[in-house]
Design a protein around this motif. Sequence first.
Motif, short mmCIF file in Angstrom:
data_model
loop_
_atom_site.label_atom_id
_atom_site.label_comp_id
_atom_site.label_asym_id
_atom_site.label_seq_id
_atom_site.Cartn_x
_atom_site.Cartn_y
_atom_site.Cartn_z
N TYR A 109 -13.31 6.94 -10.37
CA TYR A 109 -12.69 6.63 -9.01
C TYR A 109 -13.97 5.70 -8.21
O TYR A 109 -14.90 6.06 -8.39
N LYS A 129 -6.67 1.48 -3.63
CA LYS A 129 -6.05 0.72 -4.68
C LYS A 129 -7.35 -0.38 -5.05
O LYS A 129 -7.33 -1.32 -4.45
N THR A 131 -9.16 -3.28 -6.79
CA THR A 131 -8.74 -4.73 -6.56
C THR A 131 -8.69 -5.45 -7.77
O THR A 131 -10.05 -5.52 -8.54
N ARG A 135 -9.02 -2.45 -11.60
CA ARG A 135 -8.06 -1.57 -12.28
C ARG A 135 -8.21 -1.48 -13.66
O ARG A 135 -7.31 -0.54 -14.22
N GLU A 140 -6.72 5.07 -8.99
CA GLU A 140 -6.07 5.10 -7.24
C GLU A 140 -6.45 6.48 -6.62
O GLU A 140 -6.31 7.58 -7.08
N ASP A 142 -5.35 8.44 -2.88
CA ASP A 142 -4.28 9.06 -2.49
C ASP A 142 -4.26 9.05 -0.75
O ASP A 142 -5.34 8.81 -0.23
N GLU A 163 -10.38 -3.22 0.69
CA GLU A 163 -9.43 -2.52 1.48
C GLU A 163 -9.46 -2.95 3.07
O GLU A 163 -8.58 -2.51 3.73
N GLN A 166 -6.26 -4.77 4.05
CA GLN A 166 -4.88 -4.09 4.01
C GLN A 166 -4.37 -3.98 5.45
O GLN A 166 -5.21 -2.78 5.89
N THR A 169 -3.69 0.05 5.94
CA THR A 169 -4.67 1.04 5.69
C THR A 169 -5.62 0.85 7.03
O THR A 169 -6.17 2.08 7.34
#
Length: 332
Positions: A109, A129, A131, A135, A140, A142, A163, A166, A169
């Motif tokens: 992570y 998430k 980018t 991935r 991911e 939470d 982020e 977003q 977020t």
Amino acid sequence: MERTITAAAVQAEPVWLDLDATVDKTIALIQEAAGNGAELVAFPETFLPGYPWWIWLDSPADGMRFVPGYAQNSMDSHGPGMERICAAAKEVGIYVVLGYSAKVGGSLYMAQAFIDPEEGLQGVRHKLKPTHVERTVFGEGDGSDLQVHKTRHGSIGALNCWEHLQPLTKYAMYAQNEEIHIGSWPSFSIYEGAAEALSPAVNTAASRVYAAEGQAFVLAPCGVVGQAAIETFCDTEVKKHLLNIGGGYARIFGPDGSELAAPLSPDEEGILYAELDPSLIAIAKSAADPVGHYSRPDVFRLLVNRNHTPKTVQVATLADAEPAADLYTVED
């Protein structure tokens, strides 16, 4: 925030794919920042053991050759590497926000740790998430990762890289009365001239907008790609054209979007310093507070699930249940 503090944003290259050596470098940078009067220091995205640049240079299958070493050199959030960094922060009395690849079981992570010099590890968050091609390497987070920590220096939160693009977020962070924000970046040295969305102009602007939009101080530490990175990740001429030396664009912004520290050259390693005066937050908030007097909750509201999402849930069955007394007694 109750007083002005000195804060620092790191612009540096890790020791690629070498956790122990990068822990050593991290500790040296912590000591340097504290020695120059900083009370808070922030590090780039996945500084330990370095950002996995191979994901942008070839296919996921080709990148598999990097995976075992990267996983081995990713850091346990409660392991010896973190213990050494916490001890270093305590020794010099500085708050640290650290970017690293966190190893949790068999998964990785994109993590940020909040390290108080007295309390130790206050919290760890994972990028909600990863980018695009990130991935292929990382899992991911939470809702529990939308963290803002109360500290002696004020309310401190952090996000990674995109982020900051977003909107929901960001609003969830603003709503927690964030005063100092750490926006960590890996470097802006990939696809230069070919992908404007990945450029330093766009992404430093994202940090600057976050400051003005949330009326918070933003420390934007940034990684650097040096010759060591080219030697590690670029085994063809094509890859050498895709990943360029430099990319360091660390910045510190005030809550009105003003730039508070002179930037370094993109290929230069060092630390930016700035004085964070809380009166600037009050001035900025008086003009436009997006979660206060400048909001319209009758028109727009954000629903946030900030609970931790467990990976397994224990479900009781009838066979597991203890014998229970009758709920009803029937009399003749």
